[in-house]
Enzyme design. Sequence first.
Site, PDB file in Angstrom:
ATOM      1  CG  HIS A 228       9.300-122.385  23.116  1.00  0.00           C
ATOM      2  ND1 HIS A 228      10.315-122.794  22.269  1.00  0.00           N
ATOM      3  CD2 HIS A 228       8.956-121.142  22.696  1.00  0.00           C
ATOM      4  CE1 HIS A 228      10.548-121.832  21.375  1.00  0.00           C
ATOM      5  NE2 HIS A 228       9.729-120.831  21.621  1.00  0.00           N
TER       6      HIS A 228
ATOM      7  CD  GLU B  39      13.309-124.705  24.585  1.00  0.00           C
ATOM      8  OE1 GLU B  39      14.159-125.601  24.676  1.00  0.00           O
ATOM      9  OE2 GLU B  39      12.330-124.757  23.800  1.00  0.00           O
TER      10      GLU B  39
ATOM     11  CG  HIS C 243      13.462-129.369  17.086  1.00  0.00           C
ATOM     12  ND1 HIS C 243      12.576-128.411  17.532  1.00  0.00           N
ATOM     13  CD2 HIS C 243      12.955-129.825  15.927  1.00  0.00           C
ATOM     14  CE1 HIS C 243      11.599-128.272  16.661  1.00  0.00           C
ATOM     15  NE2 HIS C 243      11.794-129.127  15.687  1.00  0.00           N
TER      16      HIS C 243
END
Length: 237
Positions: free
Chosen positions: A43, A70, A190
């Site tokens: 990410h 991401e 998450h």
Amino acid sequence: MTKLSVNVNKIATLRNSRGGDTPNLLKVAADIQDFGGEGITIHPRPDERHIRYQDTYDLKPVVHTEYNIEGNPIPKFINLVNEVKPTQVTLVPDAVDAITSNSGWDTVKHKNFLSEVISEFKKNGIRTSIFVDPVKKMVEGAKETGADRIELYTESFASEYAKGNLDSVQPYAECAKLALDLGIGINAGHDLSLDNIKFFKENIPGLLEVSIGHALISESLYLGLENVVNMYLYRLK
């Protein structure tokens, strides 16, 4: 079968803290796959405080499983993804100063923008996923954008599960069933951990992939990276 994609942002954070190349991000990514990991997630953020944009290119020849990038689809990110052509891009509505991802997309409000971005990625043969809260309207909106998958934002589940609230998985199960009906693939991520992953997996129909970083790397400090990767694989299968 639910695939395990390991987010290696924390490895880059540790490396950056000393300004050198230890731990070596590419070696860790290669080792994770050798240990059985079925994907690598990164990410990159505009300030490059963990994953650097150059890391994205450097990892491409190293990742022989699934490569998931991401991020917030700002122009720099869009160009990066189109050049690297990962297996999957996951769109996350991060604010520039966000410490970590903290909400899903409003896929209704941002339908036109998301549709345009997704169309561009799909022209390059990149699978697309949208980070969403466990809200049916947002799943329906994701379908309208043309996304291939959703990634369910699991922070609220993880928080409530830790308090003993097992019913917290229900909105996720309902959204997963809706996604299946709509023909959208289901990812999740998450705050998933060794403590909650088995329960989550057992209650989410059609779960294709989980992306786990912070918990997995933290658990590895005590248990070892190879052990932890295989402990996740065992719970997922």
